[in-house]
Design an enzyme around this catalytic site. Structure first.
Site, short mmCIF file in Angstrom:
data_model
loop_
_atom_site.label_atom_id
_atom_site.label_comp_id
_atom_site.label_asym_id
_atom_site.label_seq_id
_atom_site.Cartn_x
_atom_site.Cartn_y
_atom_site.Cartn_z
N SER A 261 0.85 -1.19 0.00
CA SER A 261 0.00 0.00 0.00
C SER A 261 0.88 1.24 0.00
O SER A 261 1.96 1.24 0.61
CB SER A 261 -0.90 0.01 1.24
N TYR B 62 -3.24 -0.12 9.71
CA TYR B 62 -3.18 -0.74 8.39
C TYR B 62 -1.80 -0.55 7.77
O TYR B 62 -1.21 -1.49 7.22
CB TYR B 62 -4.26 -0.11 7.50
#
Length: 262
Positions: A143, A156
């Site tokens: 990510s 996250y």
């Protein structure tokens, strides 16, 4: 020479929507046999139908990577039912948009399980068979939250950062074998991932043109398999942003705070 998916057996997690679903269809179009794994059975059936519409084929299984103790059994089943797996794409992920001031220990544990531990365990479960064949590719989807700013995504981002270094460890330890480890970083993509979800803070607002098309991202991931480089990005601008932060993390984050009005 471009990587040829024809005849390849590719296992994709997080395949029920977004990048995973788009990747399955693109691989099917190229003649791959795809194994689809995710939590939503109805969506997996739909994606497999789309794969068959473009001339591909495959199978699917319901898999919740948060249930980490069952991952090794799933790996054994997938290898038996698909045949030897040529490519594993650890694409599964779940957002956790939560201010660190309100994050609970339970939310942290769940986020780590879904976004890191489950994928790592699946990799470790399949790796011995790949090494025995001396052939295979492992693609871990990360990510930009690990490369830019972890605004409301600290848990996250931490999980994906763990996946980054896990992949780097694989890259070193697999050198000289026929098995390769790849890290692939998409940016903001037009998927369910960026929409409001229960148990999450509202997503950071971005203009519509900031989101990449999932098919475009899937094609960039497939192109990553053409070389032995460790790291790949879905677009050149993402690599430039990552390099900017690496060059001056303090300055980068100070500018981000200004942008956020902090």
């Amino acid at each position: 020479m471009s990587w040829d998916p024809s005849g390849q057996r590719v296992l994709i997690t997080g395949a029920s929507s977004g990048i995973g679903a788009a990747l399955a269809v693109e691989l099917g179009r190229g003649g791959a046999f795809v194994g689809l794994a995710a939590r939503r059975s109805d969506r997996l059936e739909q994606v497999l139908g789309e794969v068959r519409e473009v001339g591909g084929d495959g199978c699917w299984w319901r898999l919740d990577l948060a249930e980490v103790d069952g991952v090794a059994r799933f790996a054994e089943r997938a290898w038996a039912e698909m045949g030897p797996i040529d490519v594993l794409v650890n694409n599964a992920g779940a957002p956790r948009r939560r201010s660190m001031k309100r994050l609970t220990p339970e939310e942290l544990d769940e986020t780590m399980a879904v976004n890191f531990t489950g994928s790592a365990r699946l990799t470790l479960a399949l790796l011995p068979s790949m090494l025995e064949r001396d052939s295979g590719d492992i693609v871990n989807v990360s990510s930009m939250g690990t490369q830019s700013m972890a605004f409301r995504t600290g848990a996250y981002g931490a999980a994906k950062a763990a996946l980054n270094l896990f992949t780097e460890g694989l890259y070193f330890d697999l050198a000289g074998t026929g098995v390769r480890a790849h890290l692939f970083t998409p940016g903001a993509t037009a998927t369910e991932f960026s929409t409001p979800k229960p148990g999450n803070d509202d997503p950071f607002r971005q203009p519509p043109n900031a989101f990449m098309d999932p098919v475009e991202v899937a094609q960039a991931l497939m192109a990553k398999l053409e070389n032995d480089d460790f790291e790949g990005f879905a677009a050149p601008a993402l690599k430039e942003a990552a390099q900017a932060k690496r060059a001056d993390a303090n300055g980068f984050l100070m500018e981000a705070l200004k942008m956020l009005g902090r």
